[in-house]
Enzyme design. Structure first.
Site, short mmCIF file in Angstrom:
data_model
loop_
_atom_site.label_atom_id
_atom_site.label_comp_id
_atom_site.label_asym_id
_atom_site.label_seq_id
_atom_site.Cartn_x
_atom_site.Cartn_y
_atom_site.Cartn_z
N LYS A 100 0.84 -1.21 0.00
CA LYS A 100 0.00 0.00 0.00
C LYS A 100 0.87 1.26 0.00
O LYS A 100 1.96 1.27 0.57
CB LYS A 100 -0.91 -0.01 1.24
CG LYS A 100 -1.90 -1.16 1.24
CD LYS A 100 -2.62 -1.27 2.58
CE LYS A 100 -1.68 -1.60 3.71
NZ LYS A 100 -2.40 -1.86 4.99
N THR A 113 -6.88 9.79 8.44
CA THR A 113 -6.54 8.55 7.75
C THR A 113 -6.47 7.36 8.71
O THR A 113 -5.87 6.33 8.41
CB THR A 113 -5.18 8.69 7.03
OG1 THR A 113 -4.21 9.12 8.00
CG2 THR A 113 -5.24 9.67 5.88
N GLY A 143 -7.24 4.07 10.20
CA GLY A 143 -7.95 2.87 9.74
C GLY A 143 -7.99 2.68 8.23
O GLY A 143 -8.71 1.81 7.73
N THR A 144 -7.19 3.43 7.48
CA THR A 144 -7.21 3.26 6.02
C THR A 144 -6.80 1.84 5.62
O THR A 144 -7.39 1.25 4.71
CB THR A 144 -6.25 4.26 5.31
OG1 THR A 144 -5.00 4.24 5.98
CG2 THR A 144 -6.81 5.66 5.28
N GLY A 145 -5.78 1.31 6.30
CA GLY A 145 -5.27 -0.02 5.95
C GLY A 145 -6.32 -1.09 6.22
O GLY A 145 -6.56 -1.99 5.39
N CYS A 146 -6.95 -1.03 7.40
CA CYS A 146 -7.99 -2.01 7.76
C CYS A 146 -9.13 -1.94 6.75
O CYS A 146 -9.63 -2.96 6.27
CB CYS A 146 -8.56 -1.72 9.15
SG CYS A 146 -7.33 -1.65 10.45
N1 ATP Z 1 -4.17 10.58 1.99
C1 ATP Z 1 -4.64 9.56 1.25
N2 ATP Z 1 -5.38 9.80 0.14
C2 ATP Z 1 -5.85 8.78 -0.61
N3 ATP Z 1 -5.63 7.48 -0.33
C3 ATP Z 1 -4.91 7.17 0.76
C4 ATP Z 1 -4.37 8.19 1.62
N4 ATP Z 1 -3.67 7.58 2.63
C5 ATP Z 1 -3.77 6.25 2.41
N5 ATP Z 1 -4.49 5.99 1.29
C6 ATP Z 1 -4.83 4.67 0.74
O1 ATP Z 1 -5.34 3.92 1.82
C7 ATP Z 1 -4.96 2.56 1.71
C8 ATP Z 1 -4.18 2.17 2.96
O2 ATP Z 1 -2.86 2.65 2.84
P1 ATP Z 1 -1.86 2.94 4.03
O3 ATP Z 1 -0.50 2.83 3.46
O4 ATP Z 1 -2.26 4.23 4.68
O5 ATP Z 1 -2.20 1.75 5.02
P2 ATP Z 1 -1.87 1.57 6.57
O6 ATP Z 1 -0.66 2.36 6.93
O7 ATP Z 1 -1.85 0.13 6.81
O8 ATP Z 1 -3.13 2.23 7.29
P3 ATP Z 1 -3.51 2.24 8.88
O9 ATP Z 1 -2.37 1.66 9.64
O10 ATP Z 1 -3.81 3.67 9.20
O11 ATP Z 1 -4.76 1.44 8.99
C9 ATP Z 1 -4.15 2.47 0.42
O12 ATP Z 1 -5.01 2.07 -0.63
C10 ATP Z 1 -3.65 3.89 0.22
O13 ATP Z 1 -3.35 4.16 -1.11
C1 HMH Z 2 -7.47 -2.53 16.65
C2 HMH Z 2 -6.63 -1.86 15.62
N1 HMH Z 2 -6.29 -2.56 14.51
C3 HMH Z 2 -5.53 -1.98 13.55
C4 HMH Z 2 -5.09 -0.68 13.69
C5 HMH Z 2 -4.21 -0.05 12.62
O1 HMH Z 2 -4.85 0.96 11.99
C6 HMH Z 2 -5.47 0.02 14.86
N2 HMH Z 2 -5.09 1.31 15.07
N3 HMH Z 2 -6.24 -0.60 15.80
#
Ligand code: ATP
Ligand code: HMH
Length: 275
Positions: free
Chosen positions: A179, A213, A215-218
């Site tokens: 990501k 942002t 929870g974007t990854g989840c």
């Molecule tokens: N500012 C942003 N604008 C648009 N898309 C974003 C942005 N930030 C993250 N994304 C998208 O969100 C998704 C998750 O990416 P990210 O690399 O932030 O994951 P993460 O670090 O595991 O997230 P988190 O730990 O906050 O849950 C990807 O599809 C990424 O492209």
């Molecule tokens: C419970 C939980 N899972 C995943 C993340 C990562 O975004 C978080 N902050 N909290």
């Protein structure tokens, strides 16, 4: 047709933006029946994590088994797994049930820096969970931790991400999505790299200038899981997940004083608007 079902094996986020709560909201939006196996309860809000209360491997195993023997699981995702014992229990249950539509989101650290997976559990995740993954979805720091490669942090470029994707595929994951939220090498864009063991695909979207942002990854991994539950192939599912997170980040709710949650109903609203 039977209603598609998806299971999330993850931690609870009291703030509602990440973890189990993000996953279930996403499943619901994508019309997939959501179920959960909770690994830990976190006391958390948009400012950070103030407490972690793990449930233990046996409680996690029991939840997965209860769901598996009755409701059926078309696809599942893993999130915060806390420690090596829970990683092992989850891997064993997935193998026992014969589930193949498995998304491993290798959650390690919350945005504020709190550890959500013990460092010594990373090896267990590599050895036991990645070989079961239809898709693994690390962000840049997680890809670095799993592969031992240095991707260059915010300057992680395409070639470094490709090398890490190949290394993760060699560990057994059938698809790898690195990501791009943490990779600022392409100005104004967020580029996620998908590798299917043969070809690379870029999932690209506008980088929304927002601090909301959490929870974007989840949310991305949950949308991917929901689409897999409905029968999409991994590439199609990842494209849909990218559209889902783009809408969710692009229509922020402006909640909380820190990194606020994304908007889990934005994608549905946008789709209804264009119909
Ligand atoms: N500012 C942003 N604008 C648009 N898309 C974003 C942005 N930030 C993250 N994304 C998208 O969100 C998704 C998750 O990416 P990210 O690399 O932030 O994951 P993460 O670090 O595991 O997230 P988190 O730990 O906050 O849950 C990807 O599809 C990424 O492209
Ligand atoms: C419970 C939980 N899972 C995943 C993340 C990562 O975004 C978080 N902050 N909290």
């Amino acid at each position: 047709m039977r209603t598609p079902t998806a299971l999330t094996i993850a931690g609870s986020d009291s703030g509602g933006g990440a973890g189990i709560q993000a996953d279930l909201k996403t499943f619901q939006e994508l019309r997939v029946f959501g179920m959960s196996a909770i690994t830990a309860v976190t006391a958390q809000n948009t400012l950070g994590v103030s407490g972690i209360y793990p449930l233990g491997a046996e409680a996690v195993r029991a939840q997965i088994a209860a769901v598996g023997c009755d409701l059926g699981v078309d696809a599942l995702k893993t999130g915060m797994l806390v420690d090596a014992e829970i990683v092992a229990a989850v891997a064993e249950e997935i193998r026992r049930q014969g589930w193949t539509r498995v998304v491993v989101d290798p959650v390690m650290i919350a945005k504020g820096g709190t550890l959500l997976l013990q460092k010594r559990a990373v090896e267990a995740m590599k050895a036991q969970l990645l070989p079961l993954a239809l898709a693994v979805t690390p962000n840049v720091p997680e890809a670095e931790a799993l592969t031992g490669l240095s991707l260059g942090g915010k300057a992680a470029g395409r070639e470094a991400k490709k090398e890490a994707a190949r290394a993760l595929a060699a560990m057994g994951a059938r698809h790898v999505v690195i990501k791009g939220g943490h990779d600022e090498s392409v100005a104004g864009r967020c580029v996620d790299l998908l590798y299917d063991g043969r070809d690379f695909f870029e999932l690209e979207g506008e980088r929304v200038p927002t601090r909301h942002t959490h929870g974007t990854g989840c949310t991305f991994a949950a949308a991917l899981t929901a689409e897999l539950a409905k029968g999409s192939d991994a590439l199609r599912a990842a494209q849909e997940a990218k559209a889902f997170i783009q809408a969710a980040v692009g229509c922020p709710l402006e909640l909380g004083q820190g990194h606020g949650p994304t908007n889990h109903w934005a994608y549905g609203d946008l789709r209804r608007a264009v119909r």
